[in-house]
Design a protein around this motif. Structure first.
Motif, PDB file in Angstrom:
ATOM      1  N   ALA A 176       0.834  -1.212   0.000  1.00 52.85           N
ATOM      2  CA  ALA A 176       0.000   0.000   0.000  1.00 52.85           C
ATOM      3  C   ALA A 176       0.865   1.257   0.000  1.00 52.85           C
ATOM      4  O   ALA A 176       0.538   2.245  -0.662  1.00 52.85           O
ATOM      5  CB  ALA A 176      -0.940  -0.010   1.200  1.00 52.85           C
ATOM      6  N   ALA A 218      -5.334   3.638  -0.772  1.00 49.50           N
ATOM      7  CA  ALA A 218      -4.117   2.894  -0.430  1.00 49.50           C
ATOM      8  C   ALA A 218      -3.538   3.372   0.904  1.00 49.50           C
ATOM      9  O   ALA A 218      -3.045   2.572   1.695  1.00 49.50           O
ATOM     10  CB  ALA A 218      -3.076   3.043  -1.542  1.00 49.50           C
ATOM     11  N   SER A 270       0.827   4.086  -2.915  1.00 50.37           N
ATOM     12  CA  SER A 270       0.591   5.502  -2.595  1.00 50.37           C
ATOM     13  C   SER A 270       1.719   6.387  -3.112  1.00 50.37           C
ATOM     14  O   SER A 270       1.480   7.491  -3.594  1.00 50.37           O
ATOM     15  CB  SER A 270       0.460   5.688  -1.080  1.00 50.37           C
ATOM     16  OG  SER A 270      -0.680   5.056  -0.609  1.00 50.37           O
TER      17      SER A 270
END
Length: 199
Positions: free
Chosen positions: A78, A92, A82
């Motif tokens: 994540a 995210a 991002s």
């Protein structure tokens, strides 16, 4: 702003770069209210994830060993998503905050079991640093300029590279590991890391 060929997606750093380049189109990207709201949102998700992790450790300790590495991998993916796609940060970033909170909660639970009171001391220290740094930035005692950003990048890379080299050397030269374990050196390294984290 670019440093070593990398472009920062941080709106504040980008605003500094734009102002120094004479470009003001993105100067209104970040507001204090927006940054504060997003900070509280992500902080709330981290706290929720941490509480969930601790409750799960109490109710079903067998799942901790399985879910901890999965949560760490999810948080890492994540974070990469991002970073590469800032527009996805809303989703995210939320996933990252929940997974990171879960990991931090379980690690904190484990450390608290080993050394009673260590988590409370850490929380008090963290919020004290946050208060001091926020005051310094909001009162313009510390200003984010391109010189400051270059210093920050250089300092961070130097510290991390030094720690990595010391770690590699300690694998082959035991005396280095023993020296780094001395309380005075550990306190010094911790102070450097805290200073770096506050910037």
């Amino acid at each position: 702003m670019r440093f070593f060929g990398m472009r920062s997606h941080n709106p504040i750093l980008r605003r500094v770069s734009n102002e120094e380049s004479g470009i003001y189109g993105e100067a209104a990207v970040a507001t204090y209210q927006g940054v504060a709201a997003k900070t509280f949102w992500f902080l709330g998700l981290v706290v929720f994830g941490a509480i969930f992790g601790i409750l799960l450790a109490f109710s079903n300790p067998d799942t901790v060993g399985l879910l901890l590495p999965i949560a760490a991998i999810v948080a890492f993916i994540a974070a990469i998503v991002s970073f590469l796609s800032p527009r996805s940060t809303k989703i995210a970033g939320s996933i990252y905050a929940l997974a990171q909170g879960y990991v931090v909660g379980l690690i904190s639970f484990a450390f608290e079991a080993m050394v009673s009171g260590v988590v409370l001391v850490t929380l008090i220290s963290t919020f004290t640093v946050l208060l001091v740094v926020a005051t310094l930035f909001l009162t313009n005692i510390v200003r984010v300029t391109s010189t400051f950003v270059r210093f920050l990048y250089t300092f961070a890379i130097s510290v991390l590279l030094s720690m990595f080299i010391i770690f590699i050397l300690s694998l082959f030269i035991p005396n280095i590991g023993v020296a780094m374990a001395q309380p005075a050196i550990m306190i010094g390294v911790s102070l450097i890391m805290v200073f770096l984290a506050t910037l």
